[in-house]
Scaffold this motif. Structure first.
Motif, PDB file in Angstrom:
ATOM      1  N   GLU A 152       0.910  -1.177   0.166  1.00 27.65           N
ATOM      2  CA  GLU A 152       0.006   0.031  -0.068  1.00 27.65           C
ATOM      3  C   GLU A 152       0.820   1.271   0.106  1.00 27.65           C
ATOM      4  OE1 GLU A 152      -3.061  -2.020   3.239  1.00 27.65           O
ATOM      5  OE2 GLU A 152      -3.111   0.118   2.918  1.00 27.65           O
ATOM      6  N   TRP A 167       2.303   3.155   3.422  1.00 33.01           N
ATOM      7  CA  TRP A 167       3.117   2.801   4.558  1.00 33.01           C
ATOM      8  C   TRP A 167       4.579   2.620   3.736  1.00 33.01           C
ATOM      9  CZ3 TRP A 167       0.735   3.257   8.541  1.00 33.01           C
ATOM     10  CH2 TRP A 167      -0.610   2.962   8.629  1.00 33.01           C
ATOM     11  N   ASP A 203       0.155   4.925  14.387  1.00 32.51           N
ATOM     12  CA  ASP A 203      -1.021   5.225  13.807  1.00 32.51           C
ATOM     13  C   ASP A 203      -2.246   3.923  14.361  1.00 32.51           C
ATOM     14  OD1 ASP A 203      -1.826   6.451  10.753  1.00 32.51           O
ATOM     15  OD2 ASP A 203      -2.956   4.779  11.291  1.00 32.51           O
ATOM     16  N   ARG A 204      -1.847   2.881  14.294  1.00 33.19           N
ATOM     17  CA  ARG A 204      -3.027   1.871  14.645  1.00 33.19           C
ATOM     18  C   ARG A 204      -2.742   1.485  16.005  1.00 33.19           C
ATOM     19  NH1 ARG A 204      -2.900  -2.383   9.505  1.00 33.19           N
ATOM     20  NH2 ARG A 204      -3.941  -0.745   7.964  1.00 33.19           N
ATOM     21  N   ASP A 254      -8.518  -3.764  12.107  1.00 34.07           N
ATOM     22  CA  ASP A 254      -7.673  -2.503  12.462  1.00 34.07           C
ATOM     23  C   ASP A 254      -8.716  -1.850  13.216  1.00 34.07           C
ATOM     24  OD1 ASP A 254      -6.714   0.019  10.047  1.00 34.07           O
ATOM     25  OD2 ASP A 254      -6.777  -0.069  12.153  1.00 34.07           O
ATOM     26  N   ASN A 265      -8.685   1.413  13.884  1.00 33.45           N
ATOM     27  CA  ASN A 265      -8.899   2.578  13.139  1.00 33.45           C
ATOM     28  C   ASN A 265     -10.305   2.440  12.277  1.00 33.45           C
ATOM     29  OD1 ASN A 265      -6.705   3.912  14.057  1.00 33.45           O
ATOM     30  ND2 ASN A 265      -5.367   3.787  12.374  1.00 33.45           N
ATOM     31  N   PHE A 295     -13.018   5.175  12.081  1.00 42.38           N
ATOM     32  CA  PHE A 295     -13.334   6.230  10.912  1.00 42.38           C
ATOM     33  C   PHE A 295     -14.864   5.814  10.745  1.00 42.38           C
ATOM     34  CE2 PHE A 295      -9.114   6.738  10.213  1.00 42.38           C
ATOM     35  CZ  PHE A 295      -8.501   5.366   9.874  1.00 42.38           C
ATOM     36  N   TRP A 301      -9.082  -3.182   3.299  1.00 39.63           N
ATOM     37  CA  TRP A 301      -7.983  -2.246   2.976  1.00 39.63           C
ATOM     38  C   TRP A 301      -7.506  -3.029   1.575  1.00 39.63           C
ATOM     39  CZ3 TRP A 301      -9.141   1.886   4.985  1.00 39.63           C
ATOM     40  CH2 TRP A 301      -9.199   1.963   6.421  1.00 39.63           C
ATOM     41  N   ASN A 337     -10.512   4.782   2.505  1.00 43.43           N
ATOM     42  CA  ASN A 337      -9.270   5.353   2.141  1.00 43.43           C
ATOM     43  C   ASN A 337      -8.893   5.724   0.686  1.00 43.43           C
ATOM     44  OD1 ASN A 337      -8.419   2.629   1.405  1.00 43.43           O
ATOM     45  ND2 ASN A 337      -6.626   2.936   2.383  1.00 43.43           N
ATOM     46  N   GLN A 386      -8.997   8.802   1.835  1.00 38.19           N
ATOM     47  CA  GLN A 386      -8.183   9.265   2.868  1.00 38.19           C
ATOM     48  C   GLN A 386      -6.619   8.904   2.718  1.00 38.19           C
ATOM     49  OE1 GLN A 386      -7.183   7.643   7.607  1.00 38.19           O
ATOM     50  NE2 GLN A 386      -8.893   6.680   6.318  1.00 38.19           N
ATOM     51  N   LYS A 440      -3.451  12.983   6.122  1.00 36.76           N
ATOM     52  CA  LYS A 440      -2.933  12.976   7.269  1.00 36.76           C
ATOM     53  C   LYS A 440      -1.332  13.180   7.131  1.00 36.76           C
ATOM     54  CE  LYS A 440      -4.440   8.946   8.272  1.00 36.76           C
ATOM     55  NZ  LYS A 440      -5.086   7.691   9.035  1.00 36.76           N
TER      56      LYS A 440
HETATM   57  C1  GAL Z   1      -5.222   2.662   8.640  1.00 37.68           C
HETATM   58  C2  GAL Z   1      -4.692   4.036   8.309  1.00 37.68           C
HETATM   59  C3  GAL Z   1      -5.266   4.683   7.023  1.00 37.68           C
HETATM   60  C4  GAL Z   1      -4.957   3.664   5.991  1.00 37.68           C
HETATM   61  C5  GAL Z   1      -5.425   2.062   6.189  1.00 37.68           C
HETATM   62  C6  GAL Z   1      -4.881   1.228   5.168  1.00 37.68           C
HETATM   63  O1  GAL Z   1      -5.302   2.186   9.784  1.00 37.68           O
HETATM   64  O2  GAL Z   1      -4.979   4.832   9.487  1.00 37.68           O
HETATM   65  O3  GAL Z   1      -4.336   5.923   6.896  1.00 37.68           O
HETATM   66  O4  GAL Z   1      -4.224   3.831   5.245  1.00 37.68           O
HETATM   67  O5  GAL Z   1      -5.000   1.704   7.411  1.00 37.68           O
HETATM   68  O6  GAL Z   1      -3.801   0.729   5.429  1.00 37.68           O
END
Ligand code: GAL
Length: 368
Positions: A43, A46, A119-120, A167, A169, A173, A223, A253, A278, A299
């Motif tokens: 991705e 990263w 981040d996570r 995840d 996050n 979200f 993702w 995202n 995102q 971000k």
């Molecule tokens: C999330 C991250 C996002 C997005 C996603 C996919 O945890 O905060 O920015 O990229 O993973 O990897």
């Protein structure tokens, strides 16, 4: 990144290095002091973080090793174990799966290594010391608000997509998006077209984690760009032309947004779409300039890198890092540092991303 910004980022880290003192000079250990583990190279997000870490640490005395887990918690644990054998003192880790990463954090803790979740959030363990992240609920709220601002009248078709349920996050979200969208679903502005679970809960303003989990199971992209494409195709096949026309799409995202946008754009019953995103990935910024993706939530990874390195250097110098709040990971309140997010659409690509030095104008075409 333009020279001005990399110089500034370097200066910020150099100040950090100077301030924290040069334990590395005293540190005579051969191995890296700081180990960094990121979810996957597959991705762009990263790979961006890897680049920013390298830029930030260039020219410092600190030895760092960056490893990728390639979407596997087993590889992630192996990565952490190999870094531990090399004698790291601080582990900065973005978990592939928040729960499964508890094992890696506990292995590090047993060696007296400080664990910074990046981040996570790593969940379900007390082996996490600090957390650096963005305001993930605000990401979802910004995505929801963008769709609301573009909608008029009633019965606007709404298609919901989400991140990976592994995840933490992804839940934040979706919670943010639901905070803004639910009242507009309840008042008839939007009609959900691709999730019975979400329709069943549409009168409920605040969802439990379990209720959100039911919706995520139906609309998750994990993702994964291909899974996003396949899900969008099956959703469009499952509904009729009356459920299309001018549609609104919550995409979690940029990577998944591009796949979903391409799929909706190729459906002749879809006359127009508004789609969220995102991460401000380069490919999506080009899509936004070309009007193929509507927005993204920027971000600034540079601040996450600076915050996490700042914490690591403070720890290496025996000081406790400064934090601004905390996140409960199911076992403890993890001391955290959170960065705000910025909405980017065609109108502010230049000011938000070029003038800020995040990208060069030459990396895009059609930029006014
Ligand atoms: C999330 C991250 C996002 C997005 C996603 C996919 O945890 O905060 O920015 O990229 O993973 O990897």
């Amino acid at each position: 990144m333009n020279k001005k910004w990399s110089a500034l980022l370097m200066t910020m880290v150099m100040i950090l290095v100077a301030f924290v003192g040069c334990s590395s000079e005293n540190g005579d250990s051969a191995g890296p002091e700081i180990g960094i583990v990121l979810p996957t190279r597959d991705e762009p997000r990263w790979v961006q973080d890897e680049t920013r870490f390298k830029e930030a640490l260039e020219g410092t005395d600190y030895s760092v090793e960056i490893l990728f887990s390639q979407g596997s918690s087993a590889t992630e644990l192996q990565n952490v174990e190999s870094l531990l054998t090399k004698g790291i003192e601080v582990l900065i880790i973005c978990p592939h799966d928040g729960d499964a990463a508890a094992a890696a954090a506990e292995a590090a803790k047993k060696e007296g290594v400080t664990v910074i979740s990046y981040d996570r959030l790593i969940t379900g363990t007390d082996a996490v010391d600090y957390y650096v992240t963005f305001d993930s609920v605000a990401v979802g709220e910004a995505q929801g608000q963008y769709l609301v601002d573009q909608a008029s009248g009633t019965e606007n078709p709404l298609y919901l997509y989400a991140g990976a349920a592994s995840d933490n996050n992804a839940f934040l979200f979706f919670e943010g998006a639901w905070n803004v969208l639910q009242p507009k679903i309840a008042d008839g502005t939007f009609v959900i077209k691709n999730s019975e679970e979400a329709i069943a809960l549409q009168e409920k303003a605040v969802l439990t984690r379990e209720e959100m989990g039911k919706i995520l199971n139906q609309v998750t992209t994990n993702w994964d760009f291909n899974e996003a494409k396949n899900k969008a195709e099956s959703h469009l096949t499952a509904v009729g032309a009356a459920d299309k026309g001018d549609v609104f799409i919550l995409a979690p995202n940029d990577g998944t947004a591009r796949s979903i946008a391409d799929t909706f754009a190729s459906d002749s019953d879809v006359s127009s779409y508004v789609i969220t995103g995102q991460d401000a990935e380069k490919a999506s910024i080009q899509y936004i300039i070309d009007g193929i993706q509507s927005m993204t939530v920027f971000k600034d990874v540079r601040s996450l890198v600076t915050d996490s390195i700042g914490m690591a250097l403070a720890v290496l110098d025996g000081q406790s890092p400064s934090t601004t709040g905390s996140y409960n990971n199911g076992v403890k309140d993890v001391a955290a540092k959170q960065t705000e997010v910025i909405v980017v659409n065609q109108g502010n690509v230049k000011s938000a991303l070029i003038d800020s030095g995040y990208y060069e104008a030459s990396e895009f075409t059609g930029l006014e």
